[in-house]
Design a protein around this motif. Structure first.
Motif, short mmCIF file in Angstrom:
data_model
loop_
_atom_site.label_atom_id
_atom_site.label_comp_id
_atom_site.label_asym_id
_atom_site.label_seq_id
_atom_site.Cartn_x
_atom_site.Cartn_y
_atom_site.Cartn_z
N GLU A 367 45.21 26.84 29.84
CA GLU A 367 44.59 28.23 30.17
C GLU A 367 45.63 28.95 31.13
OE1 GLU A 367 40.00 27.89 30.22
OE2 GLU A 367 40.89 27.11 31.92
N VAL A 368 45.51 30.23 31.33
CA VAL A 368 46.55 31.02 32.06
C VAL A 368 45.62 31.99 32.90
CG1 VAL A 368 48.51 32.90 32.04
CG2 VAL A 368 48.35 31.04 30.54
N TYR A 369 45.85 31.94 34.02
CA TYR A 369 45.05 32.79 34.94
C TYR A 369 46.03 33.93 35.72
CZ TYR A 369 42.27 28.38 34.71
OH TYR A 369 41.77 27.24 34.27
N PHE A 370 45.35 35.19 35.80
CA PHE A 370 46.30 36.01 36.67
C PHE A 370 45.13 37.10 37.14
CE2 PHE A 370 45.51 37.60 32.33
CZ PHE A 370 45.37 39.05 32.42
N ASP A 371 45.69 37.72 38.54
CA ASP A 371 44.66 38.51 39.01
C ASP A 371 45.29 39.98 38.94
OD1 ASP A 371 43.49 36.51 40.31
OD2 ASP A 371 44.74 36.57 42.12
N VAL A 372 44.35 40.79 38.69
CA VAL A 372 44.58 42.18 38.66
C VAL A 372 43.76 43.04 39.70
CG1 VAL A 372 44.26 44.11 36.90
CG2 VAL A 372 45.00 42.02 36.27
N GLN A 373 44.34 44.11 40.25
CA GLN A 373 43.72 45.20 40.77
C GLN A 373 44.12 46.62 40.39
OE1 GLN A 373 44.31 45.34 45.14
NE2 GLN A 373 42.11 46.36 45.54
N VAL A 374 43.31 47.25 39.93
CA VAL A 374 43.97 48.75 39.76
C VAL A 374 42.97 49.79 40.46
CG1 VAL A 374 44.05 50.58 37.97
CG2 VAL A 374 44.35 48.04 37.38
N GLY A 375 43.64 50.70 41.33
CA GLY A 375 43.00 51.54 42.01
C GLY A 375 42.02 50.89 43.07
N PRO A 376 40.78 51.41 43.42
CA PRO A 376 40.05 50.98 44.55
C PRO A 376 39.37 49.86 43.91
CG PRO A 376 39.01 52.74 43.55
CD PRO A 376 40.33 52.49 42.74
N GLY A 377 39.34 49.20 42.85
CA GLY A 377 38.84 48.08 42.31
C GLY A 377 39.13 46.97 43.13
N ALA A 378 38.17 45.80 43.15
CA ALA A 378 38.49 44.66 43.49
C ALA A 378 39.26 43.56 42.80
CB ALA A 378 37.14 43.75 43.68
N VAL A 379 40.28 42.98 43.63
CA VAL A 379 40.97 42.03 42.77
C VAL A 379 40.13 40.89 41.95
CG1 VAL A 379 42.83 40.08 43.10
CG2 VAL A 379 42.56 42.00 44.70
N THR A 380 40.42 40.87 40.78
CA THR A 380 39.73 40.18 39.75
C THR A 380 40.63 38.99 38.98
OG1 THR A 380 38.14 41.90 39.49
CG2 THR A 380 38.16 40.19 37.95
N THR A 381 40.22 37.91 38.71
CA THR A 381 41.00 36.87 37.94
C THR A 381 40.46 36.85 36.67
OG1 THR A 381 41.10 35.69 40.07
CG2 THR A 381 41.43 34.56 37.92
N TYR A 382 41.70 36.94 35.89
CA TYR A 382 41.50 36.82 34.22
C TYR A 382 41.92 35.86 33.61
CZ TYR A 382 39.85 41.85 35.09
OH TYR A 382 39.13 42.93 35.39
N THR A 383 41.33 35.17 32.63
CA THR A 383 41.86 34.09 31.91
C THR A 383 42.19 34.37 30.60
OG1 THR A 383 40.34 32.68 33.35
CG2 THR A 383 41.17 31.77 31.20
N ILE A 384 43.31 33.63 30.14
CA ILE A 384 43.95 33.59 28.92
C ILE A 384 43.71 32.27 28.35
CG2 ILE A 384 45.99 34.07 27.30
CD1 ILE A 384 46.87 35.97 29.28
N ASN A 385 42.90 31.93 27.40
CA ASN A 385 42.95 30.78 26.52
C ASN A 385 43.19 30.89 25.16
OD1 ASN A 385 40.54 31.63 25.73
ND2 ASN A 385 39.21 30.97 27.34
N ARG A 386 43.06 29.56 24.44
CA ARG A 386 43.20 29.79 23.04
C ARG A 386 42.31 30.83 22.32
NH1 ARG A 386 44.72 26.57 18.43
NH2 ARG A 386 46.28 25.63 19.66
N GLY A 387 40.99 30.72 22.47
CA GLY A 387 39.90 31.88 21.92
C GLY A 387 40.50 33.14 22.24
N VAL A 388 41.02 33.70 23.41
CA VAL A 388 41.47 34.88 23.85
C VAL A 388 42.83 35.15 23.02
CG1 VAL A 388 42.43 36.51 25.37
CG2 VAL A 388 40.47 34.95 26.01
N VAL A 389 43.54 34.39 22.87
CA VAL A 389 44.78 34.74 22.18
C VAL A 389 44.78 34.86 20.64
CG1 VAL A 389 47.07 33.76 21.35
CG2 VAL A 389 46.32 33.34 23.47
N ASP A 390 43.73 33.99 19.98
CA ASP A 390 43.48 34.15 18.60
C ASP A 390 42.74 35.51 18.43
OD1 ASP A 390 45.04 32.09 18.11
OD2 ASP A 390 43.21 30.43 18.06
N ALA A 391 41.79 35.77 19.30
CA ALA A 391 41.06 36.93 19.18
C ALA A 391 41.82 38.39 19.03
CB ALA A 391 39.91 36.93 19.99
#
Length: 566
Positions: A367-391
């Motif tokens: 799994e790969v994890y990374f944080d994203v914040q755009v504008g005033p939104g909160a910092v959120t962690t997102y995940t890349i796994n096999r299912g995300v890649v294939d989808a």
């Protein structure tokens, strides 16, 4: 009283002689054996304790021998690991040298191949008594293996309930294995579930912002405004993709110049004066701009003047555009307003880019994890796994082979964050979704992408034997990072082995001291005091001689009595 039936003197002398002989026998046995308690009959309790402790001491002696064997195994493994660390250090140095311009990489590759062969030879040779702690033979990757422990006998213990136990020290071969035949995953091998540098995404820490639109013009000289002289121009403020902005038409004449500069001669001779004149024009006409912008050249420049947006127009753009410049002076001279700006920043939106490196596979366990914040939104962690890649890619193998693939996967994983990931060639650019955040400049949505991690953590996605700098499979920097990771793991393994070596040495020393203490304790219980035994033996020998003489005298008295009857 003298009796012909009973020789009382002889009886008494004989009893004494027997008692002395018995004591003399005991003393002689103690003198001969050195033991005060040599059989159970001497002292059943002490004999039992001493016999048990002597048996335990024999076991402790065997433990000492086993510790010596374990120490030899660890010494061999440590020597091999230390040699591997040296080889990896040389390997890194060769990779660094290969980055120099003009270096013959083919020759450097020959040296790297020899260093790899040396590392493999070291691993094969690091065996003692048929056991090699640097080489395993698991058909599974070591990450998927459970504990692969081998043990070294460390101590013999008898608890309060008189139960005996043999204690051991465990060594997990997963941490010391350099090469794992079958499934791989040794220190000098790829981690099958590793995602490497995540195609260049690992280590990303972009935090992008923007600033107001502005442009810089070169000051081409001053003029003197007469009563009929004018310079006119149109200015558009904050126009852009999402808005037309606000349009103004401005005129500079002698009255404006004198009002701005507090003069009466209509002279404009410097950039500072031109800034003041333009600022008066903006103020008088309600233009949301400033002539005192300083992002490019500073307010004290004598060669340039800048105009910037105040971003108060109500439009989402942030820009300055001057057009339709007219002048009553010869040749349309307008002190530089008539020329295109030599530097121009309009409608800046926060952007940041990364470069794609090498394709990689996201395995079902990765799994790969990374944080994203755009504008005033909160910092959120997102995940890349096999299912995300294939989808995202419409595949079934989890393989990400290009910048376009990685951008698509990042976008799929971070749906809802308003992050845009767009690929162009080998470059991926991150920005905010302008349909949600159309504002530019200082009001533009901040974009943060970072804290990129993976599970399992970083490990090389190549074996040491696969390093080939003559091909373009990976960059030298990627190889450097992987080999450096191998070196760190080897150093960690050497430290672990060194700590076990120290523990075994301490345990061996303790076992020897414990054995000596047991010998001493048993001696206190059963050893004879030889000074006392010697003295007693001499006394008993004297008593025996006296008893024999007494018996002889008593028997002589009987002989005298018999003579009376002859």
């Amino acid at each position: 009283m003298t009796s012909i039936l009973t020789n009382l003197g002889a009886i008494a002398a004989l009893q004494t002689l027997r008692s002395v002989a018995a004591d003399l026998t005991v003393s002689q046995q103690q003198a001969a054996s050195g033991l005060r308690v040599s059989v159970a009959a001497d002292d059943a309790a002490y004999w039992s304790i001493s016999t048990t402790m002597r048996s335990d001491n024999m076991a402790i002696s065997a433990v000492s021998d086993a510790l010596g064997l374990g120490a030899a195994k660890l010494d061999t493994a440590y020597a091999g690991t230390s040699a591997i660390v040296d080889v990896l250090g040389e390997f890194k140095a060769k990779l660094v040298a290969a980055k120099e311009q003009g270096v013959d990489r083919a020759k450097v590759q020959e040296e790297l191949s020899q260093l790899n062969a040396q590392a493999e030879s070291i691993v094969e040779s690091a065996s003692f008594s048929g056991e090699n702690l640097l080489k395993t033979k698991s058909t599974l990757p070591l990450l998927e293996e459970g504990p692969m422990t081998t043990s070294v006998v460390s101590s013999f213990v008898r608890d309060a309930s008189s139960n005996v136990q043999v204690k051991t020290m465990d060594i997990d071969l997963k941490h010391s294995s350099m090469l794992n035949e079958g499934g791989g995953g040794g220190i000098l091998q790829k981690q099958i579930h590793s995602v490497g540098d995540i195609g260049g995404f690992r280590g990303t820490g972009v935090n992008s912002v923007a600033h107001q639109g502005h442009e810089r013009h070169k000051f081409t000289g001053g003029v003197t405004f007469g009563a009929g002289d004018t310079i006119t121009f149109d200015i558009n403020v904050d126009g852009g993709t999402h808005t037309t902005g606000s349009d103004y038409t401005l005129t500079i004449d002698k009255a404006l110049v004198d009002a701005a500069l507090g003069t009466t001669d209509g002279n404009v001779t410097s950039t500072a004066q031109l800034r003041a004149v333009l600022q008066r024009a903006f103020t008088d006409n309600g233009v949301p701009a400033t002539a005192y912008e300083a992002l490019f050249s500073g307010t004290g420049s004598t060669t340039h003047f800048e105009i910037g947006s105040l971003e108060t127009s109500g439009h989402p753009g942030s820009s300055i555009t001057i057009s339709n410049v007219g002048s009553s002076f010869a040749g349309g001279f307008a002190m530089g307003l008539e020329d295109a700006p030599d530097q121009n920043h309009d409608n800046m939106y926060p952007e940041a880019s990364i470069s794609f490196t090498t394709g990689f596979t996201v395995s079902p366990l990765a799994e790969v994890y990374f944080d994203v914040q755009v504008g005033p939104g909160a910092v959120t962690t997102y995940t890349i796994n096999r299912g995300v890649v294939d989808a995202a890619l419409g595949t079934v193998d989890g393989y990400i082979g290009s910048a376009a693939d990685l951008a698509t996967v990042i976008s799929q994983a971070s749906i809802g964050s308003n992050l845009m990931a767009v690929a162009s060639g080998d470059t991926i650019t991150f920005s905010a979704d302008q349909t949600v955040y159309p504002e530019a400049g200082n009001r533009a949505a901040r974009v943060y992408v970072g804290n990129v991690q993976s599970n399992p953590p970083y490990a090389p996605d190549f074996d040491l034997a696969e390093v080939d700098i003559t091909q373009n499979v990976r960059t030298i920097d990627q190889y450097l990072r992987g080999v450096d990771h191998m070196e760190k793991m080897a150093i960690s393994s050497a430290s672990r082995l060194g700590a076990l070596q120290t523990r075994i040495e301490m345990q061996a020393e303790f076992a020897e001291r414990l054995s000596n203490s047991i010998d001493s304790g048993v001696g206190r219980l059963v050893d004879a005091d030889m000074n006392e035994v010697s003295t007693r033996l001499k006394a008993l020998q004297t008593q025996q001689q006296i008893a024999v003489q007494s018996l002889s005298i008593a028997n002589n008295n009987s002989e005298t009595l018999m003579q009376l009857f002859r």
